[in-house]
Design an enzyme around this catalytic site. Structure first.
Site, PDB file in Angstrom:
ATOM      1  N   ASN A  62     -10.199   0.451   0.053  1.00 38.70           N
ATOM      2  CA  ASN A  62      -8.994   0.460   1.056  1.00 38.70           C
ATOM      3  C   ASN A  62      -9.696   0.822   2.531  1.00 38.70           C
ATOM      4  O   ASN A  62     -10.350   2.020   2.663  1.00 38.70           O
ATOM      5  CB  ASN A  62      -7.999   1.353   0.644  1.00 38.70           C
ATOM      6  CG  ASN A  62      -7.093   1.087  -0.406  1.00 38.70           C
ATOM      7  OD1 ASN A  62      -7.574   0.019  -1.075  1.00 38.70           O
ATOM      8  ND2 ASN A  62      -5.948   1.714  -0.476  1.00 38.70           N
ATOM      9  N   ARG A  83      -3.515 -11.593  26.065  1.00 41.68           N
ATOM     10  CA  ARG A  83      -4.328 -12.535  25.485  1.00 41.68           C
ATOM     11  C   ARG A  83      -5.652 -12.249  25.962  1.00 41.68           C
ATOM     12  O   ARG A  83      -6.825 -12.289  24.987  1.00 41.68           O
ATOM     13  CB  ARG A  83      -3.865 -14.127  25.709  1.00 41.68           C
ATOM     14  CG  ARG A  83      -2.559 -14.423  25.126  1.00 41.68           C
ATOM     15  CD  ARG A  83      -2.294 -15.658  25.574  1.00 41.68           C
ATOM     16  NE  ARG A  83      -2.138 -15.797  27.096  1.00 41.68           N
ATOM     17  CZ  ARG A  83      -1.752 -16.852  27.684  1.00 41.68           C
ATOM     18  NH1 ARG A  83      -1.231 -17.835  27.035  1.00 41.68           N
ATOM     19  NH2 ARG A  83      -1.292 -16.616  29.153  1.00 41.68           N
ATOM     20  N   ASP A 104       0.814  -1.275  -0.134  1.00 39.96           N
ATOM     21  CA  ASP A 104       0.068  -0.067   0.042  1.00 39.96           C
ATOM     22  C   ASP A 104       0.980   1.104   0.138  1.00 39.96           C
ATOM     23  O   ASP A 104       1.555   1.370   0.721  1.00 39.96           O
ATOM     24  CB  ASP A 104      -1.069   0.039   1.308  1.00 39.96           C
ATOM     25  CG  ASP A 104      -1.901   0.912   1.582  1.00 39.96           C
ATOM     26  OD1 ASP A 104      -2.287   1.517   0.150  1.00 39.96           O
ATOM     27  OD2 ASP A 104      -2.232   1.497   2.365  1.00 39.96           O
ATOM     28  N   GLY A 154      -7.453   8.762   7.181  1.00 42.93           N
ATOM     29  CA  GLY A 154      -7.888   8.972   8.459  1.00 42.93           C
ATOM     30  C   GLY A 154      -9.317   9.136   8.993  1.00 42.93           C
ATOM     31  O   GLY A 154     -10.009   8.686   8.244  1.00 42.93           O
TER      32      GLY A 154
HETATM   33  P1  13P Z   1      -8.729   5.130   5.649  1.00 46.96           P
HETATM   34  O1  13P Z   1      -7.766   5.882   6.681  1.00 46.96           O
HETATM   35  O2  13P Z   1     -10.016   5.739   5.340  1.00 46.96           O
HETATM   36  O3  13P Z   1      -9.135   3.925   6.413  1.00 46.96           O
HETATM   37  O4  13P Z   1      -7.866   4.746   4.208  1.00 46.96           O
HETATM   38  C1  13P Z   1      -7.236   3.507   4.296  1.00 46.96           C
HETATM   39  C2  13P Z   1      -6.318   3.749   2.801  1.00 46.96           C
HETATM   40  O5  13P Z   1      -6.607   4.425   2.092  1.00 46.96           O
HETATM   41  C3  13P Z   1      -5.106   2.894   2.765  1.00 46.96           C
HETATM   42  O6  13P Z   1      -4.383   2.955   1.720  1.00 46.96           O
HETATM   43  O1  G3H Z   2      -3.186   5.049   3.754  1.00 46.54           O
HETATM   44  C1  G3H Z   2      -2.520   4.854   4.723  1.00 46.54           C
HETATM   45  C2  G3H Z   2      -2.680   3.589   5.321  1.00 46.54           C
HETATM   46  O2  G3H Z   2      -3.870   3.897   6.424  1.00 46.54           O
HETATM   47  C3  G3H Z   2      -1.359   3.337   6.360  1.00 46.54           C
HETATM   48  O3  G3H Z   2      -1.371   4.207   7.305  1.00 46.54           O
HETATM   49  O4  G3H Z   2       1.167   4.345   6.896  1.00 46.54           O
HETATM   50  O5  G3H Z   2       0.295   4.660   9.119  1.00 46.54           O
HETATM   51  O6  G3H Z   2       0.580   2.507   7.985  1.00 46.54           O
HETATM   52  P1  G3H Z   2       0.140   3.863   7.821  1.00 46.54           P
HETATM   53 ZN    ZN Z   3      -4.417   5.017   0.745  1.00 50.40          ZN
END
Ligand code: 13P
Ligand code: G3H
Ligand code: ZN
Length: 308
Positions: free
Chosen positions: A253, A280, A83, A180
């Site tokens: 996502n 746990r 990602d 976010g």
């Molecule tokens: P959210 O912050 O809306 O969960 O989006 C996640 C995302 O786009 C990860 O790439």
């Molecule tokens: O798009 C961002 C995702 O929520 C991943 O977030 O880079 O803090 O793992 P992160």
């Molecule tokens: Zn994203």
């Protein structure tokens, strides 16, 4: 079954008007929660790893966790996806480690540089059978009011040119979502006319929606009730996401909702059981909370339940 690429998943999703959920994974409980939901719902799933997740858990741990998930649920089609890959080297490292899909995120770069970087990743990925997602347009920052940032939304004609010249397999588009928990100050709305136009200009081409958490009030309230401070959070309503899933959006996502479900559950448990310190004890309900949230999303937002 082994890890697969998303091609067939997206073809089916596009044809039948649903989307595949792409859920961010950072640790074992999250992987197990998502996989439990995919099994319950009989749905394919994309497990995605950010650069931050890879740094937190370590690439070897993440890959081995996903391998364990495959062994445990051999009938669930699973894609392992990078990602927001920030550069060529990280995409290459993930491809070499067995990821079946990578995102190269050049959305912050000038247009021609975004194309050149995406092309470079495509040239490495495609001979190795790996899928490449790219991004065009910029999602508004989490503090910004998305509806005022029209100029960073994806331009439909530019999207056609970008896909043709970069060779990317799927495209993340900016139509009003943001990452976010604070996505909208006013009414939540997405630019569906723009999405429709991009979809028409790129027939049968899978689009991706980032920043698609719904930020369920239930989890926000639970965080706040049990000592947290998550004020004014607002996500994308489920019916809006479902509409996008019925259009050209094939991948949605979700990360923030996982964080909220997990953290709300842990906050409640520890408040109600102050004497507990066995991880746990609080991670068991937290994992269950992730599973239930993801199952709900697969069913009511993605629409991919019962597709395997
Ligand atoms: P959210 O912050 O809306 O969960 O989006 C996640 C995302 O786009 C990860 O790439
Ligand atoms: O798009 C961002 C995702 O929520 C991943 O977030 O880079 O803090 O793992 P992160
Ligand atoms: Zn994203």
């Amino acid at each position: 079954m082994p890890l697969i690429g998303p091609k067939q998943m997206f073809e089916n999703a596009y044809a039948k008007g649903y989307a595949i959920g792409a859920f961010n994974v950072n640790n074992m409980e999250i992987v197990q929660g998502i996989m439990g939901a995919a099994q319950q719902e009989r749905s394919p799933v994309i497990l995605q790893v950010s650069a931050g997740a890879r740094k937190y858990a370590g690439q070897t741990y993440i890959v081995k966790l996903v391998e364990a998930a495959l062994a445990d649920a051999p009938d669930i089609p699973v894609v392992l996806h990078l990602d927001h890959g920030p550069d060529f080297d990280l995409c290459k490292a993930c491809i070499d480690a067995g990821f079946t899909s990578v995102m190269i995120d050049g959305s912050h770069l000038p247009y021609e540089e975004n194309i050149a970087l995406t092309k470079q990743v495509v040239a490495y990925a495609h001979p190795r059978g790996v899928w490449v997602e790219a991004e065009l347009g910029k999602l508004a920052g989490i503090e910004e009011h998305v509806s005022s940032d029209e100029h960073v939304y994806t331009d439909p004609d530019q999207a056609v040119d970008f896909v043709r010249r970069s060779g990317c397999d799927s495209l993340a588009v900016a139509i009003g979502t943001s990452h976010g928990a604070y996505k909208f100050k006013g009414d939540a709305q997405l630019d569906f006319a723009r999405l429709e136009s991009i979809g028409q200009k790129l027939p049968a081409y899978p689009l991706v929606l980032h920043g698609a958490s719904s930020v369920p009030q239930e989890f926000v309230d639970m965080c706040n009730t049990f000592g947290g401070s998550v004020g004014g959070a607002k996500g994308v309503p489920e019916d809006i996401l479902r509409k996008a899933a019925g259009m050209a959006v094939c991948k949605i996502n979700v990360d923030t909702d996982i964080r909220l479900a997990l953290t709300a559950s842990i906050r409640r448990y520890l408040t109600e059981h102050p004497e507990q310190f066995d991880p746990r004890s609080y991670l068991t309900p937290a994992r269950e909370a992730v599973k239930n949230m993801v199952a709900h999303k697969i069913r009511n937002v993605m629409g991919s339940s019962g597709t395997i």
